[in-house]
Design a protein around this motif. Sequence first.
Motif, mmCIF file in Angstrom:
data_model
loop_
_atom_site.group_PDB
_atom_site.id
_atom_site.type_symbol
_atom_site.label_atom_id
_atom_site.label_comp_id
_atom_site.label_asym_id
_atom_site.label_seq_id
_atom_site.Cartn_x
_atom_site.Cartn_y
_atom_site.Cartn_z
ATOM 1 N N SER A 66 0.841 -1.203 0.000
ATOM 2 C CA SER A 66 0.000 0.000 0.000
ATOM 3 C C SER A 66 0.874 1.251 0.000
ATOM 4 O O SER A 66 2.080 1.198 0.290
ATOM 5 N N GLY A 67 0.263 2.369 -0.301
ATOM 6 C CA GLY A 67 0.989 3.630 -0.291
ATOM 7 C C GLY A 67 1.562 3.946 1.079
ATOM 8 O O GLY A 67 2.683 4.456 1.192
ATOM 9 N N ILE A 68 0.815 3.650 2.125
ATOM 10 C CA ILE A 68 1.300 3.916 3.489
ATOM 11 C C ILE A 68 2.481 3.001 3.818
ATOM 12 O O ILE A 68 3.468 3.449 4.409
ATOM 13 N N GLU A 69 2.409 1.746 3.424
ATOM 14 C CA GLU A 69 3.538 0.833 3.652
ATOM 15 C C GLU A 69 4.774 1.304 2.888
ATOM 16 O O GLU A 69 5.890 1.286 3.413
ATOM 17 N N PHE A 70 4.577 1.740 1.645
ATOM 18 C CA PHE A 70 5.687 2.263 0.854
ATOM 19 C C PHE A 70 6.281 3.493 1.526
ATOM 20 O O PHE A 70 7.507 3.634 1.633
ATOM 21 N N LEU A 74 10.068 4.147 2.675
ATOM 22 C CA LEU A 74 10.778 5.301 2.125
ATOM 23 C C LEU A 74 11.364 6.170 3.234
ATOM 24 O O LEU A 74 12.543 6.538 3.200
ATOM 25 N N LYS A 75 10.557 6.496 4.214
ATOM 26 C CA LYS A 75 10.977 7.431 5.253
ATOM 27 C C LYS A 75 11.923 6.802 6.277
ATOM 28 O O LYS A 75 12.600 7.512 7.005
ATOM 29 N N LYS A 76 12.004 5.473 6.316
ATOM 30 C CA LYS A 76 12.972 4.803 7.185
ATOM 31 C C LYS A 76 14.323 4.630 6.493
ATOM 32 O O LYS A 76 15.304 4.277 7.136
ATOM 33 N N ARG A 81 14.723 9.107 2.438
ATOM 34 C CA ARG A 81 13.819 9.878 3.310
ATOM 35 C C ARG A 81 13.753 11.355 2.966
ATOM 36 O O ARG A 81 12.785 12.032 3.290
ATOM 37 N N HIS A 82 14.786 11.880 2.321
ATOM 38 C CA HIS A 82 14.836 13.302 1.985
ATOM 39 C C HIS A 82 13.930 13.671 0.802
ATOM 40 O O HIS A 82 13.656 14.851 0.593
ATOM 41 N N ILE A 83 13.474 12.699 0.030
ATOM 42 C CA ILE A 83 12.703 12.997 -1.186
ATOM 43 C C ILE A 83 11.311 13.496 -0.805
ATOM 44 O O ILE A 83 10.554 12.781 -0.136
ATOM 45 N N LEU A 103 4.331 9.885 9.191
ATOM 46 C CA LEU A 103 5.448 9.253 8.495
ATOM 47 C C LEU A 103 6.344 10.270 7.769
ATOM 48 O O LEU A 103 7.442 9.929 7.358
ATOM 49 N N GLY A 104 5.858 11.494 7.611
ATOM 50 C CA GLY A 104 6.716 12.538 7.063
ATOM 51 C C GLY A 104 6.433 12.983 5.641
ATOM 52 O O GLY A 104 7.361 13.374 4.932
#
Length: 137
Positions: A66-70, A74-76, A81-83, A103-104
């Motif tokens: 899912s988008g949230i899992e992705f 990404l943020k970990k 994480r900077h993107i 999640l940022g």
Amino acid sequence: MNKQLDILLIEDNFLEIMKMKRTLSLLELNHTLSEAKDAEIALEILKGSKRYPDLILLDLNMPKISGIEFLDILKKSEDFRHIPTVILTTSDNKSDLEECYKLGISGYILKPLKYEDYVKKMDAVLTYWSTNELKKY
């Protein structure tokens, strides 16, 4: 002067991908658009890139991951994480919104029903990110 962006669109719906391409053309924007039909493909693109995208546009409702899992993956990641990542979704679920901000994410955009409204929203988002100072990796 606005910068040309390298955008990664993570979207499984062909019509939504075409809508984004049509919008970029209509707005006469010369941004580079890469597409990933699911989060696994997006991760492969990111891992294989010599240069990361300036902006990720992410749908939440996708197969496999899912988008949230992705977003969590990404943020970990120290590398990714900077993107700046903007959610582009039909979900107005408050818990999705809250989780994404925790999640940022850099923004949460609801896809409007009318194409004209979609163009206005995308124009605002892309204008902001093309004028924002971005760190190049």
